[in-house]
Design a protein around this motif. Structure first.
Motif, mmCIF file in Angstrom:
data_model
loop_
_atom_site.group_PDB
_atom_site.id
_atom_site.type_symbol
_atom_site.label_atom_id
_atom_site.label_comp_id
_atom_site.label_asym_id
_atom_site.label_seq_id
_atom_site.Cartn_x
_atom_site.Cartn_y
_atom_site.Cartn_z
ATOM 1 N N CYS A 41 73.578 -20.774 -33.305
ATOM 2 C CA CYS A 41 72.789 -21.827 -33.935
ATOM 3 C C CYS A 41 73.004 -23.158 -33.221
ATOM 4 N N GLU A 42 71.991 -23.994 -33.269
ATOM 5 C CA GLU A 42 72.083 -25.323 -32.681
ATOM 6 C C GLU A 42 71.351 -26.319 -33.561
ATOM 7 N N TYR A 43 71.687 -27.585 -33.385
ATOM 8 C CA TYR A 43 71.003 -28.639 -34.136
ATOM 9 C C TYR A 43 69.691 -28.955 -33.434
ATOM 10 N N ARG A 44 68.596 -28.757 -34.157
ATOM 11 C CA ARG A 44 67.280 -29.037 -33.593
ATOM 12 C C ARG A 44 66.407 -29.603 -34.704
ATOM 13 N N TYR A 45 66.276 -30.897 -34.715
ATOM 14 C CA TYR A 45 65.550 -31.575 -35.795
ATOM 15 C C TYR A 45 64.053 -31.313 -35.669
ATOM 16 N N ALA A 46 63.431 -31.091 -36.805
ATOM 17 C CA ALA A 46 61.972 -30.979 -36.884
ATOM 18 C C ALA A 46 61.478 -31.909 -37.978
ATOM 19 N N PHE A 47 60.311 -32.447 -37.798
ATOM 20 C CA PHE A 47 59.773 -33.404 -38.763
ATOM 21 C C PHE A 47 59.668 -32.754 -40.146
ATOM 22 N N GLY A 48 60.209 -33.427 -41.132
ATOM 23 C CA GLY A 48 60.197 -32.906 -42.490
ATOM 24 C C GLY A 48 61.550 -32.430 -42.959
ATOM 25 N N VAL A 90 61.139 -10.956 -35.788
ATOM 26 C CA VAL A 90 60.959 -11.886 -34.687
ATOM 27 C C VAL A 90 61.970 -12.983 -34.911
ATOM 28 N N LEU A 91 63.020 -12.986 -34.131
ATOM 29 C CA LEU A 91 64.135 -13.874 -34.390
ATOM 30 C C LEU A 91 63.842 -15.247 -33.822
ATOM 31 N N GLY A 92 63.878 -16.229 -34.692
ATOM 32 C CA GLY A 92 63.681 -17.589 -34.254
ATOM 33 C C GLY A 92 62.228 -17.898 -34.003
ATOM 34 N N GLU A 93 61.948 -19.132 -33.720
ATOM 35 C CA GLU A 93 60.601 -19.526 -33.374
ATOM 36 C C GLU A 93 60.360 -19.194 -31.910
ATOM 37 N N ASP A 94 59.160 -19.343 -31.454
ATOM 38 C CA ASP A 94 58.811 -18.927 -30.104
ATOM 39 C C ASP A 94 59.199 -19.997 -29.107
ATOM 40 N N HIS A 95 60.545 -20.219 -28.977
ATOM 41 C CA HIS A 95 61.050 -21.169 -27.993
ATOM 42 C C HIS A 95 61.560 -20.459 -26.747
ATOM 43 N N SER A 96 61.503 -19.113 -26.734
ATOM 44 C CA SER A 96 62.086 -18.343 -25.635
ATOM 45 C C SER A 96 61.196 -18.391 -24.419
ATOM 46 N N SER A 97 61.810 -18.051 -23.307
ATOM 47 C CA SER A 97 61.060 -17.958 -22.068
ATOM 48 C C SER A 97 60.186 -16.724 -22.081
ATOM 49 N N SER A 98 59.339 -16.587 -21.066
ATOM 50 C CA SER A 98 58.442 -15.436 -21.037
ATOM 51 C C SER A 98 59.213 -14.139 -20.926
ATOM 52 N N SER A 99 60.285 -14.127 -20.117
ATOM 53 C CA SER A 99 61.062 -12.897 -20.004
ATOM 54 C C SER A 99 61.784 -12.583 -21.288
ATOM 55 N N GLY A 100 62.335 -13.624 -21.930
ATOM 56 C CA GLY A 100 63.028 -13.387 -23.192
ATOM 57 C C GLY A 100 62.072 -12.913 -24.258
ATOM 58 N N LEU A 158 70.892 -31.973 -43.114
ATOM 59 C CA LEU A 158 71.383 -31.475 -41.834
ATOM 60 C C LEU A 158 71.235 -29.965 -41.703
ATOM 61 N N GLY A 159 71.458 -29.255 -42.811
ATOM 62 C CA GLY A 159 71.373 -27.804 -42.742
ATOM 63 C C GLY A 159 70.003 -27.308 -42.321
ATOM 64 N N GLN A 160 68.944 -28.015 -42.727
ATOM 65 C CA GLN A 160 67.595 -27.598 -42.350
ATOM 66 C C GLN A 160 67.352 -27.731 -40.858
ATOM 67 N N SER A 161 68.088 -28.612 -40.215
ATOM 68 C CA SER A 161 67.900 -28.831 -38.781
ATOM 69 C C SER A 161 68.731 -27.879 -37.935
ATOM 70 N N CYS A 162 69.539 -27.046 -38.552
ATOM 71 C CA CYS A 162 70.280 -26.015 -37.814
ATOM 72 C C CYS A 162 69.379 -24.800 -37.659
ATOM 73 N N ARG A 163 69.106 -24.448 -36.427
ATOM 74 C CA ARG A 163 68.186 -23.346 -36.153
ATOM 75 C C ARG A 163 68.763 -22.432 -35.088
ATOM 76 N N LEU A 164 68.229 -21.238 -35.017
ATOM 77 C CA LEU A 164 68.669 -20.285 -34.014
ATOM 78 C C LEU A 164 68.384 -20.816 -32.616
ATOM 79 N N LYS A 165 69.250 -20.467 -31.677
ATOM 80 C CA LYS A 165 69.028 -20.844 -30.290
ATOM 81 C C LYS A 165 67.882 -20.020 -29.700
ATOM 82 N N ASN A 166 67.467 -20.408 -28.517
ATOM 83 C CA ASN A 166 66.327 -19.734 -27.903
ATOM 84 C C ASN A 166 66.608 -18.265 -27.630
#
Length: 674
Positions: free
Chosen positions: A645-652, A29-39, A656-664
């Motif tokens: 990849c995109e910069y997407r900060y999450a608490f914790g 399951v690539l990335g967190e569940d930020h995708s749209s319903s179709s994706g 900087l590297g930890q805030s780089c995450r896969l795109k939707n």
């Protein structure tokens, strides 16, 4: 459309995965569940849920006590289910008690009268050998792999560990524990649960176990049903770090002792190792000597079959060294024989060394064939008390095994897909410090890692020199020299000249599986790290002659680690064979290698995808598959691989590297690998 989509999802979920000491693969399951319903629906369509069965390698399973043992002079007694392998606290404080729980009778493989041990069960038996705040990470085996599986969405019931007592020979595993019957049931359960064939991953000695299982299965299933059963239950076999021609390091463990990184003396380690029936399972052997098929025994009277079981080709006797570069063992025998050659502790006070110097020592050399057929052990029978015990084990558990003599060359398993994977470009023998923490770290990396890792442009350990030490058994031998093969030349650690045929061996133990490839091979060399394809080299339809190595005419960029793929999907209709060579990958790190985990997953995802067009997954590019693969590019002040990849900060997040995450939209990334 809904019905068609449901049917397609069902097809992609029918593949099970079977792991034999090895590692990985599961539903991605690539990335967190930020995708749209179709994706998300499209992602679910292509994500596969693979079950996995793990069979660990040598010394990779926890052993637990099945007795009550009082340890004098120590507060640490053994009670049922207490850890034995491994409990470093007991090794340090009550080593004699610990040895009672580890040792086996060398003749019948029964437990010590005062203590018995049995393999643990479940995933906990193979994740960490010595759980603890400090010892846990240092003795971690499959824990990182398990984390990877969870991150890729594998369900809890999809990973099944099948540990075994790695001290026993194959026949004893079946006789005492019904291990191969249970393994067969595991395959059949996986088929029933998932509705499709399994993937088999075997690591190190686990490959020997799986090979024996395939031969044992021939006696359990009707001949006409054998191939059908394999095709129904096994989709692919991944042989990782398989000692296909044995290991010279096992000779060292037998004569000198191998501490496995534990804080024990070499003599103690030798005493323990030689009590195991599995101690001979990885002995080096000749590639020219084979055993007749087990079915031949039905054509001979009882008692006659043994004479027909083992035979060598003429080339074995026309050439020297059994296809190896030089003799495996060079040993100096003392001038005295019998019990005086290995005195008891009470005799040490006598001047043993001076008595040996009165006569001229005998220098003998032994090839791989002479090691595996018992000639070597017979020659030193009067000089070493272990020889009789080892000869008994060799004959009973190997040469007279009713299923298979494991000390014979492997042929390609009759499976649909076979992948052989190993590391190169590392020196074989590793000299270790005996400090506590470092020894823990090397518990598994030492013995299994030195199975015969080869650097094609580097060094390979090919033989030893032994001599009497003047000490009592089990410390009665010392290593006086080690022989390496370096760039087509034989070298010794002492600098002395070595006779032999350097470069004569077409295949080393790990890469013997190249003989399974056909006459036309496609070769690809690509960087191990994520890449855009600019440094990928491809050679198609390369000629491959039997018993000759394949050396690709490809370049290497300094300080870049590559994977070289040798792939053949044409020589056997409906069958695929591939060999993967990973630069700078040692035995232990192969199990934990994220690069290999990525390649295994992509190949399996490719195999189950309905739109896959090629026989093997493309190597044209490699992009991030997980959040952990994204990182910060300080030179460009942005996340690397901006298309994925995109910069997407999450608490914790702390850097900087930890805030780089896969795109939707991560589905598009997988489409590149069809």
């Amino acid at each position: 459309m809904a019905v068609e989509g449901g049917a397609q999802r069902l097809r992609t979920r029918r593949l099970s995965l079977l792991l034999v000491p090895v590692f990985l693969v599961g539903s991605v399951v690539l990335g967190e569940d930020h995708s749209s319903s179709s994706g998300g629906g499209e992602r679910d369509l292509y994500a596969s849920k693979l079950s996995g069965i793990i069979i660990p390698g040598f010394a990779s399973t926890q052993l637990r006590a099945w007795s009550v043992l009082d340890c004098p002079y120590s507060p640490l007694d053994f009670n049922p289910l207490d850890p034995v392998w491994l409990d470093t606290t007991r090794v340090l404080s009550a080593v004699n008690c610990w040895l009672k729980c580890m040792l086996l009778d060398p003749y019948n493989q029964t437990d010590h009268p005062e203590c018995k041990s049995r393999p643990d069960s479940g995933l906990s038996a193979i994740t960490e050998l010595d759980p603890g705040y400090i010892t846990g990470p240092l003795s971690s085996v499959w824990k990182e792999w398990l984390k990877w599986c969870i991150e890729f969405g594998i369900e809890a019931n999809a990973i099944i560990a099948v540990p075994y007592d790695w001290r026993l020979s194959a026949s004893k595993l079946e006789e005492r524990d019904l291990y191969f019957h249970k393994l067969k049931l595991t395959f059949e359960t996986a088929l029933k649960l998932r509705g499709g064939p399994s993937l088999v991953f075997a690591h190190s000695m686990g490959n020997n176990v799986f090979r024996y299982f395939l031969e044992w299965l021939k006696l359990e299933i009707a001949p006409k049903r054998y191939i059908q059963w394999l095709d129904e239950h096994i989709h692919a076999y991944f042989a990782v770090g398989a000692p296909l021609l044995g290991s010279t390091e096992s000779v060292k463990a037998t004569l000198f002792g191998f501490t496995f990184g534990l804080p024990v003396a070499e003599g103690t380690a030798r005493l323990m190792y030689n009590s195991f029936g599995s101690s001979l399972w990885m002995m080096p052997f000749s590639k020219y000597c084979k055993a007749d098929n087990v079915y031949w025994k039905h054509f001979f009277e009882e008692g006659e079959y043994r004479r027909h079981a083992y035979h060598c080709d003429e080339i074995e006797f026309q050439t020297n060294y059994s296809g190896w570069p030089t003799e495996i063992i060079n040993i100096e025998l003392p001038s005295i024989q019998g019990s005086d050659a290995y005195p008891s502790i009470s005799d040490v006070a006598q001047d043993m060394t001076s008595s040996m110097e009165c006569g001229r020592p005998i220098q003998l050399s032994f090839s791989a064939r002479e090691v595996s057929d018992g000639t070597f052990f017979k020659a030193i029978e009067d000089y070493d008390p272990d020889s009789k015990r080892l000869l008994h084990q060799l004959q009973k558990y190997y040469q007279d095994d009713p299923v298979l003599n494991p000390l014979t060359p492997w042929e390609r398993p009759p499976l649909k897909n076979v992948f052989c994977i190993y590391g190169i470009d590392l020196k074989t023998e590793i000299h270790t410090d005996r400090t506590y923490c470092f020894s823990l770290f090397l518990i598994l990396s030492q013995f299994d890692q030195t199975v015969s890792v080869v650097d094609r442009s580097g060094t390979k350990l090919v033989g030893y020199y032994f001599a009497p030490s003047g000490k009592p058994y089990p410390d009665n031998w010392i290593i006086t020299d080690v022989i390496y093969e370096l760039e087509g030349a034989l070298l010794s650690r002492s600098g002395n000249s070595v006779s032999g045929n350097p470069g004569a061996v077409s295949y080393n133990s790990l890469s013997w599986c190249k003989t399974w490839l056909g006459s036309k091979v496609n070769i690809t060399r690509a960087p191990q790290s994520e890449h855009d394809g600019s440094d990928v080299q491809i050679s198609l339809n390369v000629e491959h002659h039997q018993d000759e190595d394949i050396v690709p005419n490809m370049t290497r960029t300094p300080r870049v680690k590559y994977i070289t793929y040798y792939e053949d999907s044409e020589s056997i209709p409906g069958r695929r064979t591939a060999v993967w060579e990973l630069d700078k990958a040692n035995h232990r790190n192969l199990v934990r290698s994220q690069v290999l985990m990525r390649e295994l997953w992509l190949q399996m995802w490719h195999d189950i995808h309905p739109d896959a067009k090629s026989k093997f997954v493309t190597k044209a590019r490699r992009g991030p598959l997980r959040h952990a693969d994204c990182y910060w590019d300080y030179g460009k002040a942005r996340c690397a691989w901006p298309e994925y990849c995109e910069y997407r900060y999450a608490f914790g997040d702390v850097h900087l590297g930890q805030s780089c995450r896969l795109k939707n939209s991560s589905t598009d990334l997988l489409l590149h690998y069809l």
